[in-house]
Design an enzyme around this catalytic site. Sequence first.
Site, PDB file in Angstrom:
ATOM      1  N   ASP A   9       0.887  -1.161   0.000  1.00 24.62           N
ATOM      2  CA  ASP A   9       0.000   0.000   0.000  1.00 24.62           C
ATOM      3  C   ASP A   9       0.931   1.219   0.000  1.00 24.62           C
ATOM      4  O   ASP A   9       2.103   1.108   0.358  1.00 24.62           O
ATOM      5  CB  ASP A   9      -0.858  -0.044   1.271  1.00 24.62           C
ATOM      6  N   LEU A  10       0.442   2.364  -0.425  1.00 22.57           N
ATOM      7  CA  LEU A  10       1.306   3.552  -0.517  1.00 22.57           C
ATOM      8  C   LEU A  10       1.170   4.463   0.715  1.00 22.57           C
ATOM      9  O   LEU A  10       2.096   4.575   1.520  1.00 22.57           O
ATOM     10  CB  LEU A  10       0.941   4.334  -1.792  1.00 22.57           C
ATOM     11  N   ASP A  11      -0.006   5.068   0.847  1.00 18.44           N
ATOM     12  CA  ASP A  11      -0.230   6.052   1.914  1.00 18.44           C
ATOM     13  C   ASP A  11      -0.136   5.386   3.291  1.00 18.44           C
ATOM     14  O   ASP A  11      -0.886   4.459   3.571  1.00 18.44           O
ATOM     15  CB  ASP A  11      -1.628   6.694   1.757  1.00 18.44           C
ATOM     16  N   THR A  17       1.385  10.416   3.645  1.00 12.07           N
ATOM     17  CA  THR A  17       0.530  11.418   3.001  1.00 12.07           C
ATOM     18  C   THR A  17      -0.775  11.644   3.768  1.00 12.07           C
ATOM     19  O   THR A  17      -1.541  12.539   3.411  1.00 12.07           O
ATOM     20  CB  THR A  17       0.185  10.977   1.567  1.00 12.07           C
ATOM     21  N   LYS A  45      -8.510   6.544   6.221  1.00 10.36           N
ATOM     22  CA  LYS A  45      -7.328   5.823   5.743  1.00 10.36           C
ATOM     23  C   LYS A  45      -7.722   4.623   4.895  1.00 10.36           C
ATOM     24  O   LYS A  45      -8.520   3.781   5.317  1.00 10.36           O
ATOM     25  CB  LYS A  45      -6.464   5.374   6.925  1.00 10.36           C
ATOM     26  N   GLY A  46      -7.173   4.564   3.694  1.00 10.19           N
ATOM     27  CA  GLY A  46      -7.436   3.430   2.808  1.00 10.19           C
ATOM     28  C   GLY A  46      -8.769   3.531   2.074  1.00 10.19           C
ATOM     29  O   GLY A  46      -9.103   2.690   1.260  1.00 10.19           O
ATOM     30  N   VAL A  47      -9.535   4.589   2.380  1.00  9.64           N
ATOM     31  CA  VAL A  47     -10.873   4.760   1.789  1.00  9.64           C
ATOM     32  C   VAL A  47     -10.764   5.637   0.538  1.00  9.64           C
ATOM     33  O   VAL A  47     -10.020   6.621   0.537  1.00  9.64           O
ATOM     34  CB  VAL A  47     -11.807   5.425   2.844  1.00  9.64           C
ATOM     35  N   ARG A  49     -11.507   8.361  -2.566  1.00 12.45           N
ATOM     36  CA  ARG A  49     -11.793   9.802  -2.459  1.00 12.45           C
ATOM     37  C   ARG A  49     -13.285  10.067  -2.227  1.00 12.45           C
ATOM     38  O   ARG A  49     -13.676  10.797  -1.319  1.00 12.45           O
ATOM     39  CB  ARG A  49     -11.313  10.518  -3.724  1.00 12.45           C
ATOM     40  N   SER A 114      -2.529   0.562  -4.410  1.00 14.49           N
ATOM     41  CA  SER A 114      -3.066   1.733  -3.702  1.00 14.49           C
ATOM     42  C   SER A 114      -4.403   2.176  -4.273  1.00 14.49           C
ATOM     43  O   SER A 114      -4.619   2.117  -5.481  1.00 14.49           O
ATOM     44  CB  SER A 114      -2.058   2.886  -3.825  1.00 14.49           C
ATOM     45  N   SER A 116      -5.226   5.205  -4.268  1.00 17.00           N
ATOM     46  CA  SER A 116      -5.061   6.604  -4.669  1.00 17.00           C
ATOM     47  C   SER A 116      -4.910   6.780  -6.177  1.00 17.00           C
ATOM     48  O   SER A 116      -4.139   6.080  -6.828  1.00 17.00           O
ATOM     49  CB  SER A 116      -3.829   7.189  -3.983  1.00 17.00           C
ATOM     50  N   LYS A 117      -5.631   7.757  -6.686  1.00 15.26           N
ATOM     51  CA  LYS A 117      -5.503   8.106  -8.106  1.00 15.26           C
ATOM     52  C   LYS A 117      -4.258   8.966  -8.321  1.00 15.26           C
ATOM     53  O   LYS A 117      -3.883   9.243  -9.452  1.00 15.26           O
ATOM     54  CB  LYS A 117      -6.757   8.858  -8.575  1.00 15.26           C
ATOM     55  N   ASN A 118      -3.646   9.412  -7.232  1.00 15.65           N
ATOM     56  CA  ASN A 118      -2.430  10.231  -7.319  1.00 15.65           C
ATOM     57  C   ASN A 118      -1.164   9.412  -7.062  1.00 15.65           C
ATOM     58  O   ASN A 118      -0.082   9.993  -6.914  1.00 15.65           O
ATOM     59  CB  ASN A 118      -2.504  11.368  -6.290  1.00 15.65           C
ATOM     60  N   LYS A 145     -10.992  -1.330  -1.415  1.00 17.26           N
ATOM     61  CA  LYS A 145     -10.663  -2.229  -0.304  1.00 17.26           C
ATOM     62  C   LYS A 145     -11.811  -2.164   0.694  1.00 17.26           C
ATOM     63  O   LYS A 145     -12.347  -1.081   0.893  1.00 17.26           O
ATOM     64  CB  LYS A 145      -9.356  -1.782   0.379  1.00 17.26           C
ATOM     65  N   GLU A 169       0.252  -3.316   4.656  1.00 14.55           N
ATOM     66  CA  GLU A 169      -0.908  -2.414   4.757  1.00 14.55           C
ATOM     67  C   GLU A 169      -0.995  -1.727   6.111  1.00 14.55           C
ATOM     68  O   GLU A 169      -0.676  -2.341   7.120  1.00 14.55           O
ATOM     69  CB  GLU A 169      -2.196  -3.242   4.605  1.00 14.55           C
ATOM     70  N   ASP A 170      -1.467  -0.466   6.101  1.00  7.98           N
ATOM     71  CA  ASP A 170      -1.662   0.234   7.370  1.00  7.98           C
ATOM     72  C   ASP A 170      -3.142   0.429   7.710  1.00  7.98           C
ATOM     73  O   ASP A 170      -3.460   0.962   8.760  1.00  7.98           O
ATOM     74  CB  ASP A 170      -0.975   1.614   7.356  1.00  7.98           C
TER      75      ASP A 170
HETATM   76  C1  G6P Z   1      -5.461   6.047  -0.043  1.00  4.54           C
HETATM   77  C2  G6P Z   1      -5.532   6.875   1.233  1.00  4.54           C
HETATM   78  C3  G6P Z   1      -6.910   7.476   1.393  1.00  4.54           C
HETATM   79  C4  G6P Z   1      -7.309   8.235   0.137  1.00  4.54           C
HETATM   80  C5  G6P Z   1      -7.287   7.283  -1.060  1.00  4.54           C
HETATM   81  C6  G6P Z   1      -7.654   7.986  -2.368  1.00  4.54           C
HETATM   82  O1  G6P Z   1      -6.141   4.858   0.143  1.00  4.54           O
HETATM   83  O2  G6P Z   1      -5.229   6.075   2.371  1.00  4.54           O
HETATM   84  O3  G6P Z   1      -6.903   8.335   2.513  1.00  4.54           O
HETATM   85  O4  G6P Z   1      -8.582   8.799   0.260  1.00  4.54           O
HETATM   86  O5  G6P Z   1      -5.980   6.738  -1.184  1.00  4.54           O
HETATM   87  O6  G6P Z   1      -6.668   8.927  -2.680  1.00  4.54           O
HETATM   88  P1  G6P Z   1      -6.753   9.958  -3.885  1.00  4.54           P
HETATM   89  O7  G6P Z   1      -5.329  10.444  -4.016  1.00  4.54           O
HETATM   90  O8  G6P Z   1      -7.201   9.204  -5.099  1.00  4.54           O
HETATM   91  O9  G6P Z   1      -7.710  11.008  -3.496  1.00  4.54           O
HETATM   92 MG    MG Z   2      -2.639   3.178   3.591  1.00  3.95          MG
END
Ligand code: G6P
Ligand code: MG
Length: 215
Positions: A9-11, A17, A45-47, A49, A114, A116-118, A145, A169-170
Amino acid sequence: MIIKACIFDLDGVLVDTAHFHFLAWKQLADKLGFVFTETDNERLKGVSRMDSLEILLEIGNLILSKEEKIRYAAEKNLVYLNHIEQMTPDDVLPGVRDFLNELKKNGILTGLGSASKNARLILEKTHLMPMFDAIVDGNLISLAKPNPEVFARGAQLLGVESSSCVVFEDAVAGVQAAHNAGMICVGIGSPEILKEADRVFPSIRNIRLGDLVFS
Ligand code: G6P
Ligand code: MG
């Protein structure tokens, strides 16, 4: 079990982040007129956007139209991107580079999983991109997830069976996603929160490959 791949996992695992997400969501909450705390932020966390926005609105007791939600999520992301823009290789959490190098030296494949779209932007900013054999981010998956899609896709891209993968994973939902994919999961954080993980370490810095023995 012979480990063929490790999927991260990234964040909260490779970079911190979560604080940037917090600052961006807090700015939105301030604008909408309610209090959003660091403790509330734990729930995000992990949820994804949009799901994070739903939780935020629940905390603020607000009901918005679909269009408003899309607009506010985009606004939050712009604020978040401003923080991400400032990231450098120094923002990689302690021990991460060494551990990824240790995996490489031992012929173990590495993947990113991850929501995250970023994620790609963050990997570029921190120069972590070349350390990964496969990257699955929020743009590639449609199911959040604890659905196993993100990790199953990672194993598929790496060309290994799920039973040879270890996930790091966190987030509780992330641990569940790994298990739902049929993978071993190492929790990064507190054992009280990550009860379901197969092993828990406070951070990647505390892990050596030799610690990862699973039957
Ligand atoms: C990760 C983070 C979440 C975040 C999600 C979407 O899972 O733990 O806190 O909301 O990514 O990130 P994004 O960069 O796409 O908004
Ligand atoms: Mg995470």
